[in-house]
Design an enzyme around this catalytic site. Sequence first.
Site, short mmCIF file in Angstrom:
data_model
loop_
_atom_site.label_atom_id
_atom_site.label_comp_id
_atom_site.label_asym_id
_atom_site.label_seq_id
_atom_site.Cartn_x
_atom_site.Cartn_y
_atom_site.Cartn_z
N ASP A 82 77.17 74.94 27.37
CA ASP A 82 77.37 73.98 26.28
C ASP A 82 76.74 72.66 26.73
O ASP A 82 76.34 72.51 27.89
CB ASP A 82 78.88 73.80 26.03
CG ASP A 82 79.16 72.84 24.88
OD1 ASP A 82 78.68 73.09 23.76
OD2 ASP A 82 79.86 71.83 25.09
N SER A 83 76.72 71.69 25.82
CA SER A 83 76.19 70.37 26.21
C SER A 83 77.19 69.62 27.09
O SER A 83 76.82 68.63 27.73
CB SER A 83 75.90 69.55 24.96
OG SER A 83 77.10 69.38 24.22
N CYS A 123 77.79 76.84 22.25
CA CYS A 123 77.35 75.59 21.66
C CYS A 123 76.75 75.95 20.30
O CYS A 123 75.76 76.69 20.23
CB CYS A 123 76.29 74.94 22.55
SG CYS A 123 75.52 73.50 21.82
N GLU A 128 83.99 63.84 24.94
CA GLU A 128 83.45 63.79 26.31
C GLU A 128 84.17 62.72 27.15
O GLU A 128 84.29 62.85 28.35
CB GLU A 128 81.94 63.51 26.30
CG GLU A 128 81.10 64.72 25.92
CD GLU A 128 81.14 65.88 26.92
OE1 GLU A 128 81.17 65.65 28.14
OE2 GLU A 128 81.17 67.05 26.46
N CYS A 180 81.59 73.11 15.89
CA CYS A 180 81.14 72.49 17.14
C CYS A 180 82.26 72.73 18.14
O CYS A 180 83.44 72.49 17.82
CB CYS A 180 80.91 70.99 16.93
SG CYS A 180 80.61 70.11 18.49
N HIS A 220 83.24 71.20 20.58
CA HIS A 220 84.02 70.03 20.99
C HIS A 220 85.21 69.77 20.05
O HIS A 220 86.18 69.13 20.44
CB HIS A 220 83.15 68.77 21.01
CG HIS A 220 82.25 68.65 22.20
ND1 HIS A 220 81.12 69.40 22.36
CD2 HIS A 220 82.34 67.86 23.30
CE1 HIS A 220 80.52 69.07 23.50
NE2 HIS A 220 81.24 68.14 24.09
N1 DGL Z 1 79.49 71.39 21.50
C1 DGL Z 1 78.22 71.58 20.97
C2 DGL Z 1 78.24 72.33 19.66
O1 DGL Z 1 79.05 73.23 19.52
C3 DGL Z 1 77.25 70.44 21.05
C4 DGL Z 1 77.74 69.09 20.66
C5 DGL Z 1 76.75 67.98 21.02
O2 DGL Z 1 76.38 67.90 22.20
O3 DGL Z 1 76.32 67.23 20.13
O4 DGL Z 1 77.47 72.10 18.78
#
Ligand code: DGL
Length: 300
Positions: free
Chosen positions: A10-11, A73, A172, A204, A206
């Site tokens: 993931d990011s 991600c 984050e 997402c 996150h």
């Molecule tokens: N968590 C990631 C996603 O599911 C990326 C979020 C990001 O870095 O902008 O899209």
Amino acid sequence: MKEHIIGVFDSGVGGLTIMKEILFQIPEGKVIYLGDTARVPYGSRSREELIRFGEEICSFLINEGAEVIVAACNTSSANALPVLKEKFDLPFIGTIEPGAEAAVQATKNGKIGLIATEATVGSNAYNLAVEKILDRGILPQDEELAQDWVRGKKTIELVKAQACPLFVPLVEKGLFHSSEAREVAQGYLTEIQEAQVDTLILGCTHYPYLTEVIESVLGEEILLIDPAQSMVEELKEVLRTLDGQKGEGSLRNEEGRCFEERHRFEERHRFFVSGDPELFRQVGNTLLPGVISHVEKVNW
Ligand code: DGL
């Protein structure tokens, strides 16, 4: 099931929401996790960048012994996954179809919403996946709605997709319950409410960190769909197939190091980041208490 090494990326800390589900459903799995925290957020990146980052990460995970890769991600799944699948010869699990399928099955009024990054919304991947799922004959559990669909009424649709770029930096930094998070959520979710969706895809990884805040704005009427559960069910199927193929030999990387041996002596799961290891450890442990003791920094 045999023991398998599962690469997850993931990011940042977002993919840990998928890892939590992996630990729950596949306790015998060993995860190598990579959070590309030096380059987060991915949501404002171009498709070319997302493909390049994905290629670097997959090469790294494969060299560390991954037998299957979970693109935890949505942004990468929506923009880079088809290219990664072509380039690397191992199974991949993405977020989009499992999330779309869970939403189609759950909706009762046929109105599905999506919150995701700008790059995921811009790709239209979820809209296309909802259409594909329905074309495959997967229908809502609600019988009346399913019947209407079979009779030709186009009553099931992703009606509203909302980009929420400020959510990722808040997560984050670990600010899940802050007044800022609530304020930002209020702004993003107004149009979702106006669209009268009954099912909302958290598109997402996150965003599940913000479930409490999102629910406090939306109320309990709207069902939140986290693709994690369906993704990990798909992952289990892939691992069963690998079980059939896995011989008695050990997995070795280019230097001939034996991964199974190395994992036996080290911690069960391994965590890598491209940015600050300590921040990742702190924020990650709020979701997975005690699981992340040591975080390594990658040098590409
Ligand atoms: N968590 C990631 C996603 O599911 C990326 C979020 C990001 O870095 O902008 O899209």
